[in-house]
Design a protein around this motif. Structure first.
Motif, PDB file in Angstrom:
ATOM      1  N   SER A 279       0.830  -1.217   0.000  1.00 31.39           N
ATOM      2  CA  SER A 279       0.000   0.000   0.000  1.00 31.39           C
ATOM      3  C   SER A 279       0.862   1.264   0.000  1.00 31.39           C
ATOM      4  O   SER A 279       0.405   2.330  -0.400  1.00 31.39           O
ATOM      5  N   SER A 280       2.119   1.127   0.437  1.00 35.48           N
ATOM      6  CA  SER A 280       2.986   2.313   0.485  1.00 35.48           C
ATOM      7  C   SER A 280       3.708   2.556  -0.842  1.00 35.48           C
ATOM      8  O   SER A 280       4.417   3.542  -0.992  1.00 35.48           O
ATOM      9  N   LYS A 281       3.562   1.653  -1.802  1.00 39.60           N
ATOM     10  CA  LYS A 281       4.272   1.786  -3.092  1.00 39.60           C
ATOM     11  C   LYS A 281       3.265   1.945  -4.237  1.00 39.60           C
ATOM     12  O   LYS A 281       2.616   0.965  -4.639  1.00 39.60           O
ATOM     13  N   PRO A 282       3.144   3.141  -4.777  1.00 37.56           N
ATOM     14  CA  PRO A 282       2.176   3.350  -5.866  1.00 37.56           C
ATOM     15  C   PRO A 282       2.392   2.387  -7.038  1.00 37.56           C
ATOM     16  O   PRO A 282       1.432   2.007  -7.706  1.00 37.56           O
ATOM     17  N   ALA A 283       3.623   1.972  -7.254  1.00 35.67           N
ATOM     18  CA  ALA A 283       3.885   1.047  -8.373  1.00 35.67           C
ATOM     19  C   ALA A 283       3.211  -0.311  -8.160  1.00 35.67           C
ATOM     20  O   ALA A 283       2.926  -1.029  -9.133  1.00 35.67           O
ATOM     21  N   TYR A 284       2.946  -0.658  -6.926  1.00 41.19           N
ATOM     22  CA  TYR A 284       2.365  -1.980  -6.623  1.00 41.19           C
ATOM     23  C   TYR A 284       0.910  -1.928  -6.160  1.00 41.19           C
ATOM     24  O   TYR A 284       0.149  -2.863  -6.380  1.00 41.19           O
ATOM     25  N   LYS A 285       0.571  -0.829  -5.486  1.00 43.05           N
ATOM     26  CA  LYS A 285      -0.765  -0.754  -4.874  1.00 43.05           C
ATOM     27  C   LYS A 285      -1.881  -0.921  -5.913  1.00 43.05           C
ATOM     28  O   LYS A 285      -1.891  -0.218  -6.928  1.00 43.05           O
ATOM     29  N   GLY A 286      -2.767  -1.866  -5.654  1.00 42.03           N
ATOM     30  CA  GLY A 286      -3.868  -2.108  -6.588  1.00 42.03           C
ATOM     31  C   GLY A 286      -3.449  -2.956  -7.780  1.00 42.03           C
ATOM     32  O   GLY A 286      -4.280  -3.369  -8.590  1.00 42.03           O
ATOM     33  N   LYS A 287      -2.136  -3.233  -7.919  1.00 44.70           N
ATOM     34  CA  LYS A 287      -1.653  -4.045  -9.058  1.00 44.70           C
ATOM     35  C   LYS A 287      -1.186  -5.412  -8.580  1.00 44.70           C
ATOM     36  O   LYS A 287      -1.447  -6.434  -9.226  1.00 44.70           O
ATOM     37  N   VAL A 288      -0.477  -5.432  -7.462  1.00 43.82           N
ATOM     38  CA  VAL A 288      -0.069  -6.718  -6.887  1.00 43.82           C
ATOM     39  C   VAL A 288      -1.026  -6.993  -5.721  1.00 43.82           C
ATOM     40  O   VAL A 288      -1.154  -6.163  -4.810  1.00 43.82           O
ATOM     41  N   ALA A 289      -1.668  -8.127  -5.761  1.00 40.69           N
ATOM     42  CA  ALA A 289      -2.650  -8.436  -4.711  1.00 40.69           C
ATOM     43  C   ALA A 289      -1.956  -8.978  -3.460  1.00 40.69           C
ATOM     44  O   ALA A 289      -0.869  -9.556  -3.533  1.00 40.69           O
ATOM     45  N   VAL A 290      -2.604  -8.759  -2.316  1.00 44.61           N
ATOM     46  CA  VAL A 290      -2.159  -9.380  -1.056  1.00 44.61           C
ATOM     47  C   VAL A 290      -3.383 -10.094  -0.501  1.00 44.61           C
ATOM     48  O   VAL A 290      -4.469  -9.507  -0.404  1.00 44.61           O
ATOM     49  N   THR A 291      -3.208 -11.354  -0.165  1.00 48.11           N
ATOM     50  CA  THR A 291      -4.330 -12.131   0.371  1.00 48.11           C
ATOM     51  C   THR A 291      -3.800 -13.160   1.371  1.00 48.11           C
ATOM     52  O   THR A 291      -2.604 -13.213   1.633  1.00 48.11           O
ATOM     53  N   GLY A 292      -4.695 -13.960   1.939  1.00 48.42           N
ATOM     54  CA  GLY A 292      -4.268 -14.969   2.923  1.00 48.42           C
ATOM     55  C   GLY A 292      -5.147 -14.927   4.150  1.00 48.42           C
ATOM     56  O   GLY A 292      -6.370 -14.816   4.042  1.00 48.42           O
ATOM     57  N   LEU A 293      -4.506 -14.980   5.333  1.00 47.69           N
ATOM     58  CA  LEU A 293      -5.242 -15.043   6.603  1.00 47.69           C
ATOM     59  C   LEU A 293      -4.886 -13.842   7.463  1.00 47.69           C
ATOM     60  O   LEU A 293      -3.699 -13.622   7.746  1.00 47.69           O
ATOM     61  N   GLY A 294      -5.880 -13.071   7.842  1.00 48.09           N
ATOM     62  CA  GLY A 294      -5.595 -11.880   8.643  1.00 48.09           C
ATOM     63  C   GLY A 294      -6.731 -11.568   9.597  1.00 48.09           C
ATOM     64  O   GLY A 294      -7.831 -12.117   9.473  1.00 48.09           O
TER      65      GLY A 294
END
Ligand code: RAM
Length: 362
Positions: free
Chosen positions: A264-279
């Motif tokens: 979320s802190s990197k505009p190059a990745y935010k919304g493009k690379v997903a983060v998922t799992g258990l939280g």
């Protein structure tokens, strides 16, 4: 004369043989009765008395994988609440890192104190088995929750959901978040020895070999050791090493929160690379709302701990021994039945998205 001497000899021989037979017979009878009483004494010790009352004043030790992990604090809270409901007291003792060696030394001293029960989340299935077996030999009841030890080193394991269902869910999350074209996916796990994460990742990888998952490729399993900083750096390292990465699947509440913070802190990745799992919903809410995370899952950690607490109390009171089919009352969770291998499953996990995240507060 000769005949009568021969007759006396035969009579003597008969008496000797008969005597020997009687002695042997007595011996075997004695042995049998020994085995019998030994066996019943042993089974007497391990026989469940479903009608026994929960003992008041139980003294229980709760050991998380590590202190300071918000997920495990919720679990501990549940265990303490259950033990207090039974009229006992629970003390939280745990390591500051998620290592097995730290747990072993703590468990050694706890075993000396001989509490009624230990309820713990294991950092390694085998490394902690010898000390848990010593505890059980001393009469301490052992319940694992969240993360299991070797089956013969505890009486009961509280599994948050079936291991299979969690592994399958992680595979689905990988596919759904990687997008319609699929692509490269990385796993950011806890420690390399974590029993729960390793079991889930294995099932996830088996599932990914099945039809429907052909375009999903797991490029790396990284370990953040359930340490926030290390997990953050591992997320950064994964994105540098695999520029085409589509999704980071993190089956640990520490890893997923750290990976989401980095992305979320990197505009190059935010919304493009997903983060998922258990939280946990409370840790992940802001990342769902800022578009970093589309979906993740979890069960209620407090309920895992609560069930572990009641199982420990039922064991320590002699209501159950850990055998399949035994049942006991788990407070507000109602009646629970022990399954195969001493496992009790809490229930299916919930999937959280922007549509339901505000309905949960833990
Ligand atoms: C972390 C721990 C815990 C696991 C959750 C999902 O908090 O590794 O063992 O169950 O994540």
């Amino acid at each position: 004369m000769r005949d009568s001497r021969w007759g006396r000899f035969l009579a003597l021989l008969f008496a000797v043989v008969l005597g020997a037979a009687v002695i042997t017979g007595c011996g075997s009878t004695k042995d049998d009765s020994n085995e019998g009483s030994g066996g019943s004494a042993a089974s007497g010790e391990t026989k469940a008395d479903a009608g026994a009352a929960i003992k008041k004043g139980l003294n229980v030790v709760v050991m998380p994988k590590q202190l300071g992990n918000p997920y495990e604090e919720l679990e501990n809270k549940g265990t303490v609440a259950a033990i207090e409901e039974t009229g006992g007291s629970a003390k939280i003792q745990g390591p500051t890192d998620a290592s097995a060696s730290s747990q072993v030394s703590l468990l050694r001293s706890i075993t000396q104190q001989k509490p009624d029960a230990i309820v713990l989340a294991a950092n390694d299935p085998n490394a902690i088995a010898p000390v848990l077996k010593q505890a059980m030999q001393r009469g301490v009841k052992v319940v694992t929750q969240d993360s299991d030890a070797a089956k013969d080193a505890r009486q009961i394991f509280i599994n948050q959901a079936t291991t299979q269902s969690i592994g399958v869910q992680l595979a689905k999350q990988a596919k759904e978040t990687a997008g319609p074209d699929g692509g490269e996916v990385a796993v950011l796990s806890a420690t390399a020895n974590a029993p729960n994460q390793n079991a889930w990742i294995k099932i996830m990888q088996d599932e990914l070999k099945k039809p429907g998952y052909e375009n999903i490729k797991v490029v790396k399993v990284a370990y953040g050791d359930d340490d926030d900083q290390k997990s953050f750096q591992q997320a950064q390292g994964l994105l540098r090493a695999y520029p085409k990465l589509k999704s980071i699947v993190s089956p640990t509440t520490v890893g997923i929160a750290a990976a989401a913070r980095y992305v979320s802190s990197k505009p190059a990745y935010k919304g493009k690379v997903a983060v998922t799992g258990l939280g946990t919903p409370n840790q992940m809410s802001k990342f769902v709302k800022d578009g970093t995370v589309q979906q993740f899952a979890l069960w209620n950690p407090e309920d895992v701990g609560y069930l572990g607490g009641w199982a420990a109390a039922a064991l320590a009171s002699g209501q159950i021994t850990g055998k399949e089919g035994e049942t006991f009352k788990a407070g507000k969770l109602g009646d629970k039945t022990i399954g195969a291998d001493g496992e009790i499953v809490l229930g299916p996990p919930t999937t959280f998205t922007k549509d339901n995240i505000d309905d949960f507060d833990f």
